[in-house]
Design an enzyme around this catalytic site. Structure first.
Site, PDB file in Angstrom:
ATOM      1  N   GLY A  20       9.479   2.682  -0.674  1.00 56.94           N
ATOM      2  CA  GLY A  20       9.849   3.285   0.605  1.00 56.94           C
ATOM      3  C   GLY A  20      11.195   2.800   1.090  1.00 56.94           C
ATOM      4  O   GLY A  20      11.334   2.405   2.250  1.00 56.94           O
ATOM      5  N   SER A  22      14.540   4.291   0.908  1.00 53.28           N
ATOM      6  CA  SER A  22      15.723   5.156   1.008  1.00 53.28           C
ATOM      7  C   SER A  22      16.355   5.115   2.395  1.00 53.28           C
ATOM      8  O   SER A  22      17.430   5.673   2.605  1.00 53.28           O
ATOM      9  CB  SER A  22      15.364   6.600   0.653  1.00 53.28           C
ATOM     10  OG  SER A  22      14.414   7.123   1.572  1.00 53.28           O
ATOM     11  N   ASN A  67       5.863   9.863  -4.817  1.00 59.38           N
ATOM     12  CA  ASN A  67       5.072   9.944  -3.589  1.00 59.38           C
ATOM     13  C   ASN A  67       3.839   9.069  -3.770  1.00 59.38           C
ATOM     14  O   ASN A  67       2.902   9.435  -4.487  1.00 59.38           O
ATOM     15  CB  ASN A  67       4.685  11.391  -3.306  1.00 59.38           C
ATOM     16  CG  ASN A  67       3.932  11.544  -2.007  1.00 59.38           C
ATOM     17  OD1 ASN A  67       3.358  10.595  -1.479  1.00 59.38           O
ATOM     18  ND2 ASN A  67       3.919  12.757  -1.472  1.00 59.38           N
ATOM     19  N   ASN A  94       6.942  -1.655   1.081  1.00 55.53           N
ATOM     20  CA  ASN A  94       7.423  -1.155   2.366  1.00 55.53           C
ATOM     21  C   ASN A  94       6.950   0.253   2.679  1.00 55.53           C
ATOM     22  O   ASN A  94       6.860   0.629   3.847  1.00 55.53           O
ATOM     23  CB  ASN A  94       8.957  -1.197   2.401  1.00 55.53           C
ATOM     24  CG  ASN A  94       9.518  -0.662   3.704  1.00 55.53           C
ATOM     25  OD1 ASN A  94       9.343  -1.266   4.762  1.00 55.53           O
ATOM     26  ND2 ASN A  94      10.190   0.490   3.641  1.00 55.53           N
ATOM     27  N   TYR A 159      -3.469   3.647  11.319  1.00 54.77           N
ATOM     28  CA  TYR A 159      -2.305   2.904  10.817  1.00 54.77           C
ATOM     29  C   TYR A 159      -2.476   1.413  11.084  1.00 54.77           C
ATOM     30  O   TYR A 159      -2.278   0.574  10.191  1.00 54.77           O
ATOM     31  CB  TYR A 159      -1.034   3.431  11.481  1.00 54.77           C
ATOM     32  CG  TYR A 159       0.217   2.672  11.121  1.00 54.77           C
ATOM     33  CD1 TYR A 159       0.868   2.905   9.912  1.00 54.77           C
ATOM     34  CD2 TYR A 159       0.768   1.743  12.000  1.00 54.77           C
ATOM     35  CE1 TYR A 159       2.023   2.212   9.584  1.00 54.77           C
ATOM     36  CE2 TYR A 159       1.921   1.055  11.685  1.00 54.77           C
ATOM     37  CZ  TYR A 159       2.547   1.290  10.474  1.00 54.77           C
ATOM     38  OH  TYR A 159       3.688   0.595  10.151  1.00 54.77           O
ATOM     39  N   ALA A 160      -2.854   1.047  12.309  1.00 48.97           N
ATOM     40  CA  ALA A 160      -3.031  -0.357  12.662  1.00 48.97           C
ATOM     41  C   ALA A 160      -4.123  -0.998  11.807  1.00 48.97           C
ATOM     42  O   ALA A 160      -3.967  -2.120  11.313  1.00 48.97           O
ATOM     43  CB  ALA A 160      -3.374  -0.492  14.150  1.00 48.97           C
ATOM     44  N   ALA A 161      -5.226  -0.289  11.614  1.00 47.39           N
ATOM     45  CA  ALA A 161      -6.314  -0.823  10.799  1.00 47.39           C
ATOM     46  C   ALA A 161      -5.881  -1.020   9.353  1.00 47.39           C
ATOM     47  O   ALA A 161      -6.242  -2.016   8.709  1.00 47.39           O
ATOM     48  CB  ALA A 161      -7.519   0.106  10.872  1.00 47.39           C
ATOM     49  N   LYS A 163      -2.861  -1.639   8.256  1.00 46.52           N
ATOM     50  CA  LYS A 163      -1.944  -2.781   8.167  1.00 46.52           C
ATOM     51  C   LYS A 163      -2.696  -4.101   8.291  1.00 46.52           C
ATOM     52  O   LYS A 163      -2.352  -5.093   7.628  1.00 46.52           O
ATOM     53  CB  LYS A 163      -0.861  -2.670   9.240  1.00 46.52           C
ATOM     54  CG  LYS A 163       0.157  -1.570   8.986  1.00 46.52           C
ATOM     55  CD  LYS A 163       0.959  -1.838   7.728  1.00 46.52           C
ATOM     56  CE  LYS A 163       2.084  -0.838   7.545  1.00 46.52           C
ATOM     57  NZ  LYS A 163       2.923  -1.127   6.360  1.00 46.52           N
ATOM     58  N   ILE A 192      11.490  -1.774  15.914  1.00 46.29           N
ATOM     59  CA  ILE A 192      12.746  -1.789  15.171  1.00 46.29           C
ATOM     60  C   ILE A 192      13.450  -0.436  15.354  1.00 46.29           C
ATOM     61  O   ILE A 192      12.812   0.620  15.278  1.00 46.29           O
ATOM     62  CB  ILE A 192      12.508  -2.053  13.675  1.00 46.29           C
ATOM     63  CG1 ILE A 192      11.646  -3.306  13.476  1.00 46.29           C
ATOM     64  CG2 ILE A 192      13.838  -2.181  12.945  1.00 46.29           C
ATOM     65  CD1 ILE A 192      12.247  -4.595  13.963  1.00 46.29           C
TER      66      ILE A 192
END
Length: 253
Positions: A20, A22, A67, A94, A159-161, A163, A192
């Protein structure tokens, strides 16, 4: 191979794969590691000008289009990186997918997409490269986590779970390979200023609310993350493993 310590690590001869990569945090990390002398392969979901431009900007030896939400393309990335580098010494995970919904609104397809890329694909890459690191007696696994591991966003439950699960997985693996010269750590960014966040942060009220949660009083930059990744990849971090470093201006506090 000898390696400098301190502010200017020497990664000459080290072989690196950054997924990830680019744009955003990924390309900043690839650029930093390449600048320290490493041979770097970068990755993006699809071929095209963005990947070609990123490859030149990062000083990478190869840009690999894959992908990683598709298992067969994870296998293709493993094969291409292995062929180009002859092995991987430093693996930076990443690539990630972040989708927003109210906590009760995620459908099965959204859950599967995020879980597949954010956890399953990363596990397959770890399986492919970390055992060989342990056999050689040197390796660095750097997984890019998220502030959401400890400060969850109300619209990014999955997403949080994912990570948080990635953090647990890296910590578990760290125990297994610490005695074989391999360190495994999570770099967890806060807010960020990247292209992914540009639209949301363009809303002044939202931006002010985010800044109010950051004790340092500013948004982070991809370079803030890249410098920490460079430390974790270097000999200076040889005794740092199984930990999470928050690069967030204190947002997790």
């Amino acid at each position: 191979m000898t390696e400098a310590s301190g502010l200017h690590p020497d990664l000459a001869g080290r072989r690196v794969l950054v997924t990830g990569s680019s744009q955003g945090i990924g390309i900043a990390i690839a650029r930093a590691l390449s600048g320290a002398g490493a041979k770097v392969c970068i990755n993006a979901p699809s071929p095209g000008a963005e990947l070609d431009d990123a490859c030149r900007e990062a000083g990478a030896i190869l840009g690999i289009a894959a992908n990683l939400s598709r298992p067969e393309e994870v296998e293709r990335l493993v094969a291409a990186a292995g062929q180009a580098l002859g092995g991987v010494d430093i693996l930076v995970l990443n690539a990630a997918l972040q989708e927003r919904q109210p906590w009760h609104g995620f459908d099965r397809a959204s859950i599967d997409r995020q879980w597949e890329l954010n956890l399953a694909a990363n596990y397959r890459l770890i399986q492919a490269f970390v055992p060989a690191m342990a056999e050689r007696g040197f390796g660095r696994l750097i997984a890019i986590g998220s502030i959401q591991q400890v400060r969850e966003h109300p619209e990014m439950l999955v997403y949080a779970a994912s990570k948080a699960a990635l953090e647990s997985m890296v910590r578990n693996i760290a125990r297994q390979v610490a005695g074989q010269g391999v360190t495994c750590n999570v770099l967890a960014p806060g807010a960020i200023a990247t292209a992914r966040n540009r639209e949301a942060l363009a809303d002044a009220a939202y931006r002010d609310a985010v800044l109010a949660r950051i004790p340092a009083g500013r948004l982070g930059t991809p370079e803030d993350c890249a410098e920490v990744a460079l430390f974790l990849a270097s000999n200076a971090a040889r005794y740092v493993t199984g930990t999470t470093l928050f690069v967030d201006g204190g947002m997790h506090l």
